[in-house]
Scaffold this motif. Structure first.
Motif, PDB file in Angstrom:
ATOM      1  N   LEU A 108      -9.391   1.292  -0.282  1.00  0.00           N
ATOM      2  CA  LEU A 108     -10.007   0.495   0.659  1.00  0.00           C
ATOM      3  C   LEU A 108      -9.717  -1.160   0.634  1.00  0.00           C
ATOM      4  CD1 LEU A 108     -12.559   0.719   2.688  1.00  0.00           C
ATOM      5  CD2 LEU A 108     -13.887   0.039   0.655  1.00  0.00           C
ATOM      6  N   ALA A 109      -9.323  -1.582  -0.204  1.00  0.00           N
ATOM      7  CA  ALA A 109      -8.768  -3.017  -0.402  1.00  0.00           C
ATOM      8  C   ALA A 109      -7.519  -3.039   0.670  1.00  0.00           C
ATOM      9  CB  ALA A 109      -8.676  -3.622  -1.405  1.00  0.00           C
ATOM     10  N   GLY A 110      -6.580  -2.264   0.362  1.00  0.00           N
ATOM     11  CA  GLY A 110      -5.408  -2.127   1.171  1.00  0.00           C
ATOM     12  C   GLY A 110      -5.680  -1.799   2.711  1.00  0.00           C
ATOM     13  N   MET A 111      -6.591  -0.872   2.801  1.00  0.00           N
ATOM     14  CA  MET A 111      -6.696  -0.817   4.450  1.00  0.00           C
ATOM     15  C   MET A 111      -7.579  -1.880   5.191  1.00  0.00           C
ATOM     16  SD  MET A 111      -5.834   2.149   5.138  1.00  0.00           S
ATOM     17  CE  MET A 111      -6.863   2.317   6.800  1.00  0.00           C
ATOM     18  N   LEU A 112      -8.303  -2.732   4.235  1.00  0.00           N
ATOM     19  CA  LEU A 112      -8.817  -3.911   4.938  1.00  0.00           C
ATOM     20  C   LEU A 112      -7.740  -5.071   5.176  1.00  0.00           C
ATOM     21  CD1 LEU A 112     -12.407  -3.970   3.091  1.00  0.00           C
ATOM     22  CD2 LEU A 112     -11.974  -3.315   5.391  1.00  0.00           C
ATOM     23  N   PHE A 152     -11.619   3.297  -9.203  1.00  0.00           N
ATOM     24  CA  PHE A 152     -10.616   2.337  -9.084  1.00  0.00           C
ATOM     25  C   PHE A 152      -9.408   2.656  -8.058  1.00  0.00           C
ATOM     26  CE2 PHE A 152      -6.773   0.111 -10.568  1.00  0.00           C
ATOM     27  CZ  PHE A 152      -7.223  -1.142 -10.473  1.00  0.00           C
ATOM     28  N   ALA A 153      -9.033   3.748  -7.874  1.00  0.00           N
ATOM     29  CA  ALA A 153      -8.217   4.101  -7.063  1.00  0.00           C
ATOM     30  C   ALA A 153      -8.647   4.087  -5.666  1.00  0.00           C
ATOM     31  CB  ALA A 153      -7.726   5.535  -7.306  1.00  0.00           C
ATOM     32  N   PHE A 154      -9.924   4.136  -5.279  1.00  0.00           N
ATOM     33  CA  PHE A 154     -10.491   4.333  -4.195  1.00  0.00           C
ATOM     34  C   PHE A 154     -10.714   2.791  -3.628  1.00  0.00           C
ATOM     35  CE2 PHE A 154     -14.244   4.001  -1.468  1.00  0.00           C
ATOM     36  CZ  PHE A 154     -13.894   4.854  -0.183  1.00  0.00           C
TER      37      PHE A 154
END
Length: 290
Positions: free
Chosen positions: A30-34, A24-26
């Motif tokens: 990843l969603a924040g980077m996208l 969940f943390a990863f």
């Protein structure tokens, strides 16, 4: 067994819980980077990418500000900038041009025009649908006489494909005569050219200046031979015609699917120039005597 060792042992349920938290943390990272990458792409170019995306999905009325109202008013006439050259601002025609229809000669008639002042007759031959015109003339009786050679080829009845002029200046005493006669013969062949193009060719041949030019409907090249510097070659090739009068046939559409619109090409109706018989004597020399 000590109590500290017992505390480090994880049950299967605790292990799965820890793996889900790591996944969940990863996923959040990843969603924040996208999201940050998408925001950067949409924000560049002053937000033009964002505006383009909004218009594509049809939400410009809700997400974009209304454009400012344009004021329609009389435009004030302003003087041109001082940095413009006067010839660019001056209204007028640079030069007059007269368009005339070229005289229609058959291939054999055009070949016969190459007859020289000494009476050397050209040779005209046909083979299947092709024709060839040759003329060769020497100007002295030495072992390597000065001479010029012309070869023209085409297709029947009067299609022109190539013209080649080769002259050898092996004798300094006859250089002027050879150049005069070679240029005069080329002029008599009467390829459809403007007077400026004919003068350009005569000037380059006179100065023996190598060149490669695309002029009017011809590709021309003039070169000095590498092996023998006393010999020169001029090649004239007609450029393929890409525009015709009337309604052209539509080409097949390209792979990008762009539409192709057919347009009619208008052509000038030219007045035929008065046909004059060739003079009995040779044309005046292009070079001063001596």
């Amino acid at each position: 067994m000590p109590e500290e060792d017992q505390a480090k042992i994880l049950t299967p349920a605790a292990r799965r819980r820890r793996q889900r938290m790591a996944a969940f943390a990863f996923s959040l990272f990843l969603a924040g980077m996208l999201i940050a990458l998408a925001a950067t792409v949409l924000a560049v170019n002053n937000g033009r990418n964002f505006e383009r995306l909004v218009r594509q999905v049809g939400l410009e009325d809700y997400l974009l500000a209304a454009p400012p109202a344009l004021r329609i008013d009389r435009q004030r006439r302003q003087p041109p900038a001082s940095r413009f050259p006067p010839w660019l601002l001056r209204a007028g025609l640079e030069r007059m041009a007269l368009f005339e229809k070229a005289a229609a000669f058959s291939a054999e008639e055009r070949c016969n025009l190459l007859r020289t002042q000494k009476g050397t007759q050209p040779t005209f031959t046909t083979s299947d649908d092709d024709w060839e015109c040759l003329i060769f003339e020497e100007f002295d009786n030495s072992s390597e006489p000065a001479s010029f050679f012309i070869q023209a080829r085409g297709g029947l009845p009067d299609t022109f494909r190539n013209f080649r002029l080769k002259f050898s200046l092996t004798n300094p005493l006859t250089e002027t005569v050879v150049l005069n006669e070679a240029i005069a013969a080329m002029q008599r062949f009467d390829l459809p050219m403007a007077p400026e193009t004919r003068a350009y060719l005569a000037q380059k041949l006179t100065a023996r200046t190598e060149f490669t030019s695309t002029s009017e409907n011809y590709w021309m090249a003039f070169r000095q031979e590498i092996i023998d510097k006393r010999r020169y070659n001029l090649v004239i090739l007609p450029l393929p015609q890409t525009i015709t009068c009337g309604d052209p046939a539509l080409p097949p559409p390209d792979r990008a699917g762009r539409p192709i619109y057919g347009m009619t090409v208008g052509c000038l109706s030219l007045q035929a120039a008065p046909r004059q018989p060739p003079p009995a004597s040779s044309p005046p020399s292009l070079f001063p005597a001596g």
